[in-house]
Motif scaffolding. Sequence first.
Motif, PDB file in Angstrom:
ATOM      1  N   UNK A 333     -46.569  39.344 -15.241  1.00  0.00           N
ATOM      2  CA  UNK A 333     -47.927  38.788 -15.288  1.00  0.00           C
ATOM      3  C   UNK A 333     -47.856  37.262 -15.345  1.00  0.00           C
ATOM      4  N   UNK A 334     -48.816  36.614 -14.689  1.00  0.00           N
ATOM      5  CA  UNK A 334     -48.809  35.152 -14.547  1.00  0.00           C
ATOM      6  C   UNK A 334     -47.477  34.709 -13.944  1.00  0.00           C
ATOM      7  N   UNK A 335     -47.134  35.303 -12.817  1.00  0.00           N
ATOM      8  CA  UNK A 335     -45.804  35.117 -12.239  1.00  0.00           C
ATOM      9  C   UNK A 335     -45.479  33.663 -11.918  1.00  0.00           C
ATOM     10  N   UNK A 336     -46.507  32.838 -11.764  1.00  0.00           N
ATOM     11  CA  UNK A 336     -46.309  31.434 -11.422  1.00  0.00           C
ATOM     12  C   UNK A 336     -45.883  30.588 -12.613  1.00  0.00           C
ATOM     13  N   UNK A 337     -45.975  31.117 -13.824  1.00  0.00           N
ATOM     14  CA  UNK A 337     -45.870  30.295 -15.020  1.00  0.00           C
ATOM     15  C   UNK A 337     -44.466  29.736 -15.224  1.00  0.00           C
ATOM     16  N   UNK A 338     -44.422  28.459 -15.595  1.00  0.00           N
ATOM     17  CA  UNK A 338     -43.147  27.764 -15.800  1.00  0.00           C
ATOM     18  C   UNK A 338     -42.363  28.333 -16.977  1.00  0.00           C
ATOM     19  N   UNK A 373     -47.429  31.312  -7.067  1.00  0.00           N
ATOM     20  CA  UNK A 373     -46.548  30.200  -6.723  1.00  0.00           C
ATOM     21  C   UNK A 373     -46.402  30.109  -5.213  1.00  0.00           C
ATOM     22  N   UNK A 374     -46.056  28.922  -4.757  1.00  0.00           N
ATOM     23  CA  UNK A 374     -45.861  28.703  -3.324  1.00  0.00           C
ATOM     24  C   UNK A 374     -44.717  29.568  -2.806  1.00  0.00           C
ATOM     25  N   UNK A 375     -43.679  29.753  -3.625  1.00  0.00           N
ATOM     26  CA  UNK A 375     -42.562  30.603  -3.219  1.00  0.00           C
ATOM     27  C   UNK A 375     -43.017  32.030  -2.960  1.00  0.00           C
ATOM     28  N   UNK A 376     -43.861  32.544  -3.857  1.00  0.00           N
ATOM     29  CA  UNK A 376     -44.345  33.911  -3.699  1.00  0.00           C
ATOM     30  C   UNK A 376     -45.239  34.036  -2.474  1.00  0.00           C
ATOM     31  N   UNK A 377     -46.124  33.076  -2.262  1.00  0.00           N
ATOM     32  CA  UNK A 377     -47.013  33.126  -1.099  1.00  0.00           C
ATOM     33  C   UNK A 377     -46.218  33.054   0.204  1.00  0.00           C
ATOM     34  N   UNK A 378     -45.129  32.278   0.222  1.00  0.00           N
ATOM     35  CA  UNK A 378     -44.295  32.221   1.418  1.00  0.00           C
ATOM     36  C   UNK A 378     -43.639  33.573   1.684  1.00  0.00           C
ATOM     37  N   UNK A 379     -43.192  34.238   0.631  1.00  0.00           N
ATOM     38  CA  UNK A 379     -42.614  35.570   0.803  1.00  0.00           C
ATOM     39  C   UNK A 379     -43.637  36.565   1.321  1.00  0.00           C
ATOM     40  N   UNK A 380     -44.892  36.404   0.912  1.00  0.00           N
ATOM     41  CA  UNK A 380     -45.960  37.254   1.442  1.00  0.00           C
ATOM     42  C   UNK A 380     -46.143  36.988   2.935  1.00  0.00           C
ATOM     43  N   UNK A 591     -52.636  22.129 -10.408  1.00  0.00           N
ATOM     44  CA  UNK A 591     -53.687  23.000  -9.894  1.00  0.00           C
ATOM     45  C   UNK A 591     -53.672  24.351 -10.607  1.00  0.00           C
ATOM     46  N   UNK A 592     -52.496  24.939 -10.750  1.00  0.00           N
ATOM     47  CA  UNK A 592     -52.399  26.237 -11.417  1.00  0.00           C
ATOM     48  C   UNK A 592     -52.922  26.165 -12.843  1.00  0.00           C
ATOM     49  N   UNK A 593     -52.504  25.140 -13.565  1.00  0.00           N
ATOM     50  CA  UNK A 593     -52.909  25.010 -14.960  1.00  0.00           C
ATOM     51  C   UNK A 593     -54.416  24.812 -15.087  1.00  0.00           C
TER      52      UNK A 593
END
Length: 712
Positions: A333-338, A373-380, A591-593
Amino acid sequence: MSERHASSAEIASPAQYAAPRVSVLLPLPLGGAYDYRVPDGMQLRPGDFVAVPLGAREAIGVVWDGAPGEVAEAKLKPVAEKLDAPPMTAELRRLIDWVAGYTLTPTGAVLKMAMSAPDALAPPRLATAWALSAAGRAALDGADLTATRRRMLEAARDAPPLAAKELARLGGAGVGVVQGLERLGYLEKVSVAPRASTELPDWRHPGVLLSPEQSDAANALVAAVERAEFSVTLLDGVTGSGKTEVYFQAIAAALAAGRQALVLLPEIALGVQWLDRFVRRFGGRPAEWHSDLSQAERRHTWRAVAEGKIPVVVGARSALFLPFPKLGLIVIDEEHDLSFKQEDGVIYHARDMGVVRASLSKLPVVLVSATPSLETMLNVEQGRYRRIHLPARHGAAQVPEVQVIDMRRQKLERQRFLAAPLVSALEATLAAGEQAMLFLNRRGYAPLTLCRHCGHRMQCPNCTAWLVEHRFIGKLQCHHCGHAEPLPEACPACGETASFAACGPGIERLAEEVVARFPGARLATVASDTLTGPRAVAELVRGVEEHTIDIVIGTQVMAKGHHFPLLTLVGVVDADLGLTGGDLRAAERTFQLLHQVAGRAGRAERPGVVYLQTYMPEHPVMKALVANDRDRFLAAEAEERRQHHWPPFGRLAALILSGPDDESVDFAARAFARSAPHLRGIEVLGPAPAPLAVLRGRHRRRFLVKAERGVN
């Protein structure tokens, strides 16, 4: 005894189970396993936990895969003991090897994370309980007993053996009554295995009614669980769209199939409301795994997970290395979180390693976020991950309106930090009986303290960082190394007294202003150093839910996961804070925060509004937040990174040299630079001072190794 370097990707054959020697990996920063002789009559196989001699002491390790080395038999020391504990699964052993190889970390250091509760390797300790004796049973039939004693004996008759406190509570009396009945021989002590303290989750327990969009999303996740094969699904939904209830359905499917489920959360502060929702859905609590657990709790949970007795675990990133024997689902959950990235010791990102564990174990993993995250969106986009989208908030709730306050045009009063439009909005919110949150991602009272007379700034003696004033506790603190000291009466540079000035606001200073402006408002200031554990978080959540708090002033711990129906106003002070510092992900993370912060407003029937105080209203982050256009922002951010071959369109690694003497570190850095490889597709930048040039008394110089995506 010798070190070996064979990969544990080789799986031992049954014939090796009776081998005269085995390789044992120890939870120490060692690159490989050590060979030991197997005593006569002892049967060992990969994954078994064993005690072995190591120098003058004894250590606990794991029998590792692969063929042992060729050390002479006479030099081998014997395995001392095979421990009575469930063996480590092959999937977890492969994960340990994979993480070690990927992060360039000694395998034993990764193993240590998977053996984080060594006491759990011993059989569970028997607990003392009290049960009705034969004499007590006879006394119930005819003895002249007081009403209290009779009630206690009847409680013992109708219940399994219980601890003294539990039996006393059930019998409606004190522990002294239990002890008195034991002295009379009517109750007797017995040893029992410890029982689970809570009801286990039940997948048959009815859940909430889902909307058609939520039902479609849930059905897709359930189908992935039922296929029982590796897949990655991004559950992408706006804040308040009900993503948690959707993936609860996937957890239910895993439990129905007799499998275990793991949910990773980035912040312990997210857990309180999440746990309440989980209990409402499943009628029981999951096990928790985080740094605030006691040693006894960690021991019990680790052992119960390994034995398959715990069906669901919710935890921080370290829960990824728990010894699940039948894991069927991972949710991040909240996979983008640092917070999922560990920066000390073994440096890894729990989101990425969660995907690796799912791949090795052939099970589905669900990544959840309103701001992926941008990494996840690229994988999509590249078809590696599947995406399920929830574009609207659940029920009647609407996405809040976002307004920018251009601070270049605002005339703030001296020592004030709230702009007039935000103050007016706070007045209206309180008058309407609603709640507000002021967000400032800066702990303490002021980020900088300086002398008005000579300009001296109070700096940490161990780090390249200013000391932050915490006025509530009367100290200056470093948020990097933990150094703390009282504010001196005189300036250490010029000797002037009463000359210190606090520069800039932290949440404590913001609270001071709010008290002055709204003396009748009930406040709570919230930061990682004030939320000292689950109990403090629960008290805060209860205060907001029961409306004993009107205004919450908090840092990023309040930015995500919370659902407060009466909270309709969010004001962000210093919204530009994260946009400086040179981090290539600064815009994305800001932006995410801020998007997550904005998502706390208007999550029920009452509409919400968000005010962003900024000196850069023209920045793409601010424009995207106002327009609620996340995808356009991510597309622009991706294009800029693509042009410069920055991650995720290239590879970037930081190499930091550190030491107590700056000249020695500089000398080593220059020598390192001269030996840097000159390879096609790889560029070495540096050395340069690290962002924190001195940290905990060590001087730091950084290299950046930049490589094209295809370079391995």
